[in-house]
Design an enzyme around this catalytic site. Structure first.
Site, mmCIF file in Angstrom:
data_model
loop_
_atom_site.group_PDB
_atom_site.id
_atom_site.type_symbol
_atom_site.label_atom_id
_atom_site.label_comp_id
_atom_site.label_asym_id
_atom_site.label_seq_id
_atom_site.Cartn_x
_atom_site.Cartn_y
_atom_site.Cartn_z
ATOM 1 N N ASP A 1 0.862 -1.171 0.000
ATOM 2 C CA ASP A 1 0.000 0.000 0.000
ATOM 3 C C ASP A 1 0.908 1.233 0.000
ATOM 4 O O ASP A 1 2.106 1.134 0.292
ATOM 5 C CB ASP A 1 -0.895 -0.023 1.240
ATOM 6 C CG ASP A 1 -1.688 1.253 1.410
ATOM 7 O OD1 ASP A 1 -2.399 1.634 0.468
ATOM 8 O OD2 ASP A 1 -1.580 1.876 2.485
ATOM 9 N N ASP B 1 -0.222 5.198 0.854
ATOM 10 C CA ASP B 1 -0.483 6.219 1.873
ATOM 11 C C ASP B 1 -0.514 5.615 3.273
ATOM 12 O O ASP B 1 -1.329 4.737 3.562
ATOM 13 C CB ASP B 1 -1.822 6.911 1.595
ATOM 14 C CG ASP B 1 -1.808 7.670 0.282
ATOM 15 O OD1 ASP B 1 -1.052 8.642 0.178
ATOM 16 O OD2 ASP B 1 -2.542 7.271 -0.648
ATOM 17 N N THR C 1 -2.695 0.926 -4.384
ATOM 18 C CA THR C 1 -3.158 2.095 -3.643
ATOM 19 C C THR C 1 -4.551 2.533 -4.057
ATOM 20 O O THR C 1 -4.963 2.333 -5.204
ATOM 21 C CB THR C 1 -2.162 3.263 -3.847
ATOM 22 O OG1 THR C 1 -2.670 4.436 -3.217
ATOM 23 C CG2 THR C 1 -1.930 3.544 -5.331
ATOM 24 N N SER C 2 -5.258 3.147 -3.113
ATOM 25 C CA SER C 2 -6.568 3.720 -3.418
ATOM 26 C C SER C 2 -6.442 5.075 -4.103
ATOM 27 O O SER C 2 -7.422 5.604 -4.629
ATOM 28 C CB SER C 2 -7.388 3.881 -2.127
ATOM 29 O OG SER C 2 -7.719 2.621 -1.579
ATOM 30 N N LYS D 1 -10.564 -0.775 -2.765
ATOM 31 C CA LYS D 1 -10.522 -1.295 -1.393
ATOM 32 C C LYS D 1 -11.728 -0.740 -0.628
ATOM 33 O O LYS D 1 -12.113 0.401 -0.856
ATOM 34 C CB LYS D 1 -9.238 -0.852 -0.685
ATOM 35 C CG LYS D 1 -7.942 -1.273 -1.366
ATOM 36 C CD LYS D 1 -6.745 -0.660 -0.657
ATOM 37 C CE LYS D 1 -5.436 -0.943 -1.387
ATOM 38 N NZ LYS D 1 -4.269 -0.310 -0.715
ATOM 39 N N ASP E 1 -1.787 -0.361 6.194
ATOM 40 C CA ASP E 1 -1.814 0.414 7.434
ATOM 41 C C ASP E 1 -3.218 0.716 7.927
ATOM 42 O O ASP E 1 -3.382 1.159 9.063
ATOM 43 C CB ASP E 1 -1.076 1.738 7.237
ATOM 44 C CG ASP E 1 -1.896 2.725 6.420
ATOM 45 O OD1 ASP E 1 -2.267 3.780 6.963
ATOM 46 O OD2 ASP E 1 -2.179 2.434 5.246
#
Length: 239
Positions: A28, A30, A129-130, A161, A186
């Site tokens: 991931d 961020d 990543t989103s 996600k 995270d």
């Protein structure tokens, strides 16, 4: 004697499984690799002020790890402005975050060391990543494009996600089995996505505490994590 031989073979199989390397490592971005959630804090609070309101702390925390559409819905609900122009807000937010990303991002503790160690070990890597592609391209100036074999962005998947699609997409693009990959996250949203995908999951909370969850390995930091440690996450012994 038969029992002893069987136990010995079982021990060897466990040793092999717990010392093997993953087929790929799926990161991931961020909050996991870089401390960019604080950048999003600035931009989101500024956007709320631009809209004539104030973003509540609970709403901001609910946005962590979410896709842009979810973030915008939470913003509208929190401000009590259900009819806000979402495309305009997204454009404003992305422009501001792009400005902040361009100043450079701060690595999370141990993240750069782990990424470099994984690359040095020859393991395939993916960034999952989103965040949308436009901002990811800016973040890669810090992360290094050469550090990822595959990049899966939030605006390039069939479902974001917490759906498992992003992680399964990354494994498919790498040509590996998702069950042989380690995903590092995270947030609860990302952790849910990674776990549902079938990957082994290492979770290192950044902004929010994460609940103890079956199948998820929790650590306070990535400091000291290396490819050998990632191999120990595969502890299931097949029947």
């Amino acid at each position: 004697m038969a029992f002893g031989a069987r136990s010995f073979r079982y021990a060897l199989r466990r040793l092999a499984l717990t010392s093997r390397q993953p087929a790929a490592v799926l990161f991931d971005m961020d909050g996991t690799l870089v401390d960019s959630e604080k950048v999003w804090d600035i931009a989101l609070y500024e956007l709320a002020a631009h809209a004539g309101g104030t973003l509540s702390e609970s709403a901001r925390l609910a946005m962590i790890g979410s896709a842009m559409a979810t973030t915008m819905r939470i913003l509208r609900d929190d401000l009590g402005q259900p009819d806000r122009d979402e495309p305009a807000d997204v454009a404003w937010l992305e422009h501001r975050v792009e400005q902040l990303f361009a100043d450079g991002l701060i690595w999370r503790p141990g993240a750069l060391e782990l990424l470099l160690a994984v690359r040095a070990a020859g393991l395939p890597t993916a960034l999952v990543t989103s965040t949308g592609r436009r901002l990811v391209e800016v973040a890669l100036n810090t992360l290094g494009r050469e550090n990822f074999d595959v990049i899966v962005c939030g605006d390039e998947v069939s479902a974001p996600k917490p759906d498992p699609a992003p992680y399964r997409t990354a494994a498919d693009l790498l040509g590996v089995k998702i069950a042989e990959c380690v995903a590092i996250e995270d947030s609860l949203t990302g952790m849910t996505s990674a776990l549902a995908s079938g990957a082994a999951v290492l979770a290192v909370p950044a902004e929010l505490e994460l609940p103890a969850t079956d199948g998820v390995h929790l650590r306070d930091t990535l400091v000291g994590v290396d490819p050998a440690f990632l191999g120990t996450l595969f502890t299931e012994i097949p029947a």
